[in-house]
Scaffold this active site. Sequence first.
Site, mmCIF file in Angstrom:
data_model
loop_
_atom_site.group_PDB
_atom_site.id
_atom_site.type_symbol
_atom_site.label_atom_id
_atom_site.label_comp_id
_atom_site.label_asym_id
_atom_site.label_seq_id
_atom_site.Cartn_x
_atom_site.Cartn_y
_atom_site.Cartn_z
ATOM 1 N N LYS A 237 -1.479 -7.292 9.296
ATOM 2 C CA LYS A 237 -1.951 -8.665 9.045
ATOM 3 C C LYS A 237 -0.891 -9.695 9.391
ATOM 4 O O LYS A 237 -1.216 -10.844 9.706
ATOM 5 C CB LYS A 237 -2.374 -8.799 7.582
ATOM 6 C CG LYS A 237 -3.607 -7.988 7.230
ATOM 7 C CD LYS A 237 -3.868 -7.962 5.728
ATOM 8 C CE LYS A 237 -5.065 -7.073 5.387
ATOM 9 N NZ LYS A 237 -5.257 -6.900 3.932
ATOM 10 N N GLY B 214 -3.134 -0.468 8.862
ATOM 11 C CA GLY B 214 -3.660 -1.165 7.695
ATOM 12 C C GLY B 214 -3.026 -2.537 7.541
ATOM 13 O O GLY B 214 -2.715 -3.226 8.520
ATOM 14 N N SER B 215 -2.761 -2.934 6.305
ATOM 15 C CA SER B 215 -2.432 -4.328 6.001
ATOM 16 C C SER B 215 -1.097 -4.804 6.543
ATOM 17 O O SER B 215 -0.866 -6.022 6.629
ATOM 18 C CB SER B 215 -2.475 -4.540 4.487
ATOM 19 O OG SER B 215 -3.796 -4.365 4.003
ATOM 20 N N THR B 216 -0.162 -3.919 6.893
ATOM 21 C CA THR B 216 1.079 -4.400 7.503
ATOM 22 C C THR B 216 0.787 -5.140 8.803
ATOM 23 O O THR B 216 1.559 -6.007 9.215
ATOM 24 C CB THR B 216 2.045 -3.234 7.785
ATOM 25 O OG1 THR B 216 1.353 -2.201 8.491
ATOM 26 C CG2 THR B 216 2.604 -2.664 6.482
#
Length: 555
Positions: A288, A284-286
């Site tokens: 990015k 997920g967003s980690t």
Amino acid sequence: MKLIERRVGLLFAVFALAFLGVMVRAAWLQAVKGGELSASAKSQQTGMVLVPGERGSILDRRGNELAVSEDAATIFATPYQVEDPNKTAEKLGEFLKQKPEKLLALLTAPDSGFEYLARQVDLVSAEKIRKLELPGIGIVPDSRRVYPQGEIGARLIGAVGLDGTGLLGVEASQEEALHGTDGELAVTRDALGEEISRDTVEGATRGEDVNLTIDAKIQAKTEEVLAGIGDTYQPQGATAIAVDPEDGSVLAMASWPAVDPTDLSKVDPDQLTNMATSYNFEPGSTFKAFTVAGALQDDVVEPTTTFDLPPILQVADREIEDSHPRGFETMSVADILKVSSNVGAVTIGRELNGGDYFGGRFDHWVRKFGFGQPTGIDFPGEEAGIVPAPKDYSGSTMGNLPIGQGLAVTPLQMIAGFAAIANGGTLRSPHLIEAVNGVPTETDPGKRIISPKTARQVRDMLKGVLEPGGTASVEVPGYVLAGKTGTAQKVVDGVYSESEYVASFIGFAPADDPKLLVSVVVDDPKGDYYGGSVAAPAFGEIAQFALQYMGIAPD
């Protein structure tokens, strides 16, 4: 007179024939059956007993004992010398904590001159058995493994079997060093069962000590924090890792739920693994942070570069939108990381690829940061994760990968990638084994993958995640923190679940000169599932303890 002489002669002849028969029989026994009978007698009177070599200790970086061997005893039987098997089985069962029926079967084993009854028996119980003076029962030295820290670090340290061989974890990976050389003891008894002698056939030797980079106190605090997560959110599992980002040494590596290394009989096999190295998940967003780092390094963007972001971004057949509804908005790259915009991260990923939907520079940076292959840590069973090859990209792939979907990573891969950002741009294998027998192990010097400038820019932007308006609210008094939240839907039966998530957070401190890097990953927490509210506070607890304990100066 003649009759008497005839009878005497006949009697003499009978005795002569009998004596000749005895001599022939003796010669036959000695010449033909002698070896067999000698071996049989010896097997009844002499038992060969294995004397395990004492296993080396596992110690933390400060010399604290994590796994050690202590004196114990092996209880054995010479079945044909046991006078009352039923009574003996009953008495032994009390001290050996075994069912008498099981012991009785060993005590009455037919044609057996030697049987192991129990190994690794504590010395107190062994002494009580010795005082019983049970015919046919013997005791010889043994050793057993104990873990002074209890369940702390058990899924990392591992466990050994009854034969003293490492079964999993460090106990297994360092088996060659830890395992001593086994010896052999010959125990001889007379026909009445009295011990005549015990002779050392081959002496046992001690194994080598292994020092880990783990700090027992940081490990204990990390496991305490994970236990709190377990109590609060009842997840399927959780893991946390703390490392020194400058050299990749692992300070703590914990998995929840904990297990008892001395009794694995009732443990779920999935709980015997080290989650930090074996758990594959969509980050997920980690993830990015890596999308942005690649774009910065390729001079595609700057932290201040802005994008006009629509509420929904169409990528092939997929609609990308942020976690919270919003209208059209202009965001800088720094803002995109701070608020964890999915639309913004995908836009940056597409810019990195020059508008190409297939592979290109984005795939280059995913692999440059080490994803798709093991980190190379000195620990067994590390997973490689799953990264799609560019040829397998679909039209919507670039709507997934930049936001950490459509690929699988391990917690250790993520922390290794973040360590490169924290330490100024060098990717290296994390390491766990500090020394063997006092000799330091070789460590990976690493390779530069991004410039110090790029690493500093990403660190600066990750500070914003923990500032007002960011996705996490965590403070450690006196320190500036930086990090990234992650909230990812789990894939269940091939589709994204609407009820199961992985919550994560990776952060470091002090933000401008990181000395501590910590990741927390929680699998399927119940009630709340956001990385900012489930995992980030756990990071804060671990960081606050470790920073002060290690004496790291505040910002």
